[in-house]
Design an enzyme around this catalytic site. Structure first.
Site, PDB file in Angstrom:
ATOM      1  N   CYS A   1       0.829  -1.126  -0.092  1.00  0.00           N
ATOM      2  CA  CYS A   1      -0.002   0.001  -0.122  1.00  0.00           C
ATOM      3  C   CYS A   1       0.952   1.053  -0.024  1.00  0.00           C
ATOM      4  O   CYS A   1       1.508   1.550  -1.005  1.00  0.00           O
ATOM      5  CB  CYS A   1      -0.963  -0.133   1.144  1.00  0.00           C
ATOM      6  SG  CYS A   1      -2.291   1.150   1.194  1.00  0.00           S
TER       7      CYS A   1
ATOM      8  N   HIS B   1      -3.450  -5.570  -0.104  1.00  0.00           N
ATOM      9  CA  HIS B   1      -3.063  -6.067   1.285  1.00  0.00           C
ATOM     10  C   HIS B   1      -3.015  -7.603   1.280  1.00  0.00           C
ATOM     11  O   HIS B   1      -4.224  -8.381   1.387  1.00  0.00           O
ATOM     12  CB  HIS B   1      -4.019  -5.696   2.336  1.00  0.00           C
ATOM     13  CG  HIS B   1      -4.029  -4.294   2.817  1.00  0.00           C
ATOM     14  ND1 HIS B   1      -3.325  -3.713   3.585  1.00  0.00           N
ATOM     15  CD2 HIS B   1      -4.488  -3.002   2.039  1.00  0.00           C
ATOM     16  CE1 HIS B   1      -3.191  -2.521   3.626  1.00  0.00           C
ATOM     17  NE2 HIS B   1      -4.071  -2.064   2.621  1.00  0.00           N
TER      18      HIS B   1
ATOM     19  N   GLU C   1      -1.989  -9.645   3.347  1.00  0.00           N
ATOM     20  CA  GLU C   1      -2.423  -9.992   4.903  1.00  0.00           C
ATOM     21  C   GLU C   1      -3.976  -9.800   4.868  1.00  0.00           C
ATOM     22  O   GLU C   1      -4.358 -10.449   6.204  1.00  0.00           O
ATOM     23  CB  GLU C   1      -1.751  -9.152   5.875  1.00  0.00           C
ATOM     24  CG  GLU C   1      -2.406  -7.946   6.343  1.00  0.00           C
ATOM     25  CD  GLU C   1      -2.363  -6.977   5.228  1.00  0.00           C
ATOM     26  OE1 GLU C   1      -2.905  -5.871   5.438  1.00  0.00           O
ATOM     27  OE2 GLU C   1      -1.676  -7.086   4.136  1.00  0.00           O
TER      28      GLU C   1
END
Length: 425
Positions: free
Chosen positions: A286, A371, A373
């Site tokens: 990001c 993202h 994760e």
């Protein structure tokens, strides 16, 4: 022949299935947009008025993770999903060890300035819930508005772009909408400096590899994903002089964060020196991805309404570790800025991923706009953390430096070396 019986649940046991939130505020509320539109509803949470940047998220679940994501700092968050709050709020504390980083959600508290929902749940039900959305917002001094047409708001934001707004509550509802010059623009401030750690700290110090993390507004699951892969993590302030201590580490990670990346030129210049002189794995997500891209010579630009949601498709243009060229991955994204696709790219860099919706855009340096994760969102790319940690272990074991061969993408840019990849998405 079948018999059917009806089991009636005693009213006294109904709490075991759903917990009432308690009475919601009867205060009126109105969302004013700088472009002139106003949406009237009723308030919940804290009875205060706020300014912010009005954005929307298409995520269907994980409102708790979205609201605690530091990337939403200074924003009035509109949820496109009609019903929000139905599974309540969990107790937000965990141990700090090799599996956890101290919180269940993405930070210690709510990061957005306010939330906008079509229908806030008056009952919640979940085995881990300890309070309602309304109660959490009230305790955190965060206002909300419900009973508004979030479809109409979202269409406006898609058509005219992310818009400055004001959520007025109570007595402020009767006041005229703010004049254009009265709206506060959070992107003019260094939001990263507000959410980044002020002092370095360590997680899982007994891990077998040492990873430095530059904190631009880190989500907890980024740190959790590293420590659960047995990395010893040192979290540093966003503008820390990593070059003065870089030889102590096996890899560098740059996290997500809020606001305009041009506010972080100090970090860009320091990272440029790192990429020129340091030959170990680097991974950026990001905001971290944008910082890597700018250090490589790319330009970051402001998107019309950004990408915020858990259903953003990206196309892999090259293979690296668990990522296979030609495959589409569904990703979680939350960003207003992206790296500009340019032709030619800076020497030694080439696109790695590209967003299938809008074409916004990977040395062994990874930089992805999405993202991996998740938290919340799909786990299509979670193994990128394994790829990164394995690269760090490989470099540590070999103790050799491979020649630099950069690769990059504007939605995900990749710098490709025999042992490095950078992606931006």
């Amino acid at each position: 022949m079948f018999a059917r019986s009806i089991i009636r649940i005693p009213t006294s046991l109904s709490r075991g299935f759903a917990t009432h939130t308690g009475p919601l505020s009867a205060l009126p509320a109105v969302l004013h947009l700088k472009t002139g539109e106003s949406f009237h509803g009723r308030s919940f949470g804290s009875p205060k008025s706020v300014f912010g940047e009005t954005v929307f998220s298409t995520s269907i679940t994980s409102y708790t993770e979205s609201m605690t994501d530091p990337s939403y700092r200074g924003q009035i968050l509109v949820f496109t999903t009609p019903l929000i709050g139905n599974y309540g709020i969990p107790f937000n504390k965990t141990p700090i060890n090799s599996q956890d980083v101290g919180v269940v959600l993405e930070s210690e508290g709510i990061q957005c300035s306010a939330i906008v929902v079509a229908d806030v749940a008056e009952k919640f039900s979940h085995h881990s819930a300890v309070e309602s959305l309304s109660s959490w917002c009230r305790r955190s001094n965060i206002p909300g508005i419900t009973g508004v047409d979030t479809r109409a708001i979202t269409r406006l934001l898609r058509d005219q772009g992310t818009t400055l707004g004001r959520l007025a509550v109570g007595a402020d509802v009767s006041a005229p909408a703010p004049a254009s010059e009265q709206y506060w623009d959070p992107t003019l401030e260094n939001l990263v400096d507000q959410v980044s750690t002020k002092l370095p700290y360590q997680l899982n110090p007994t891990g077998d590899i040492k990873i430095a993390v530059l904190d631009f507004g880190a989500k907890a699951n980024i740190l959790r994903s590293l420590v659960r892969r047995n990395a010893a993590v040192t979290v540093l302030p966003w503008n820390y002089d990593f070059n003065s201590i870089r030889d102590q580490f096996d890899g560098l990670f740059l996290t997500n964060g809020p606001g305009n990346p041009s506010q972080c030129m100090e970090a860009v210049l320091k990272l440029r020196k790192t990429l020129q002189e340091w030959d170990k794995p680097v991974f950026g997500i990001c905001m971290g991805h944008q910082i890597i891209g700018m250090a490589a010579g790319l330009e970051a630009y402001r998107m019309t309404f950004g990408n915020r949601g858990h259903n953003q498709p990206v196309l892999a243009l090259a293979s690296s570790g668990s990522i296979k060229a030609g495959r589409v991955y569904v990703t979680s994204q939350n960003h207003q800025y992206a790296l500009k696709l340019s032709d030619p790219f800076p020497q030694g860099w080439e696109p790695f991923f590209i967003n299938c919706n809008d074409s916004s855009s990977g040395k062994r340096v990874w930089g992805v706009q999405f993202h991996p994760e998740s938290a919340g969102g799909p786990l299509d790319t979670i193994e990128m953390f394994t790829d990164f940690v394995d690269e760090c272990r490989g470099y540590k074991a070999e103790n050799v430096q491979a020649p630099v061969d950069n690769t990059m993408d504007a939605t995900k840019f990749m710098m490709e070396q025999p042992a490095r990849v950078a992606v931006a998405a």
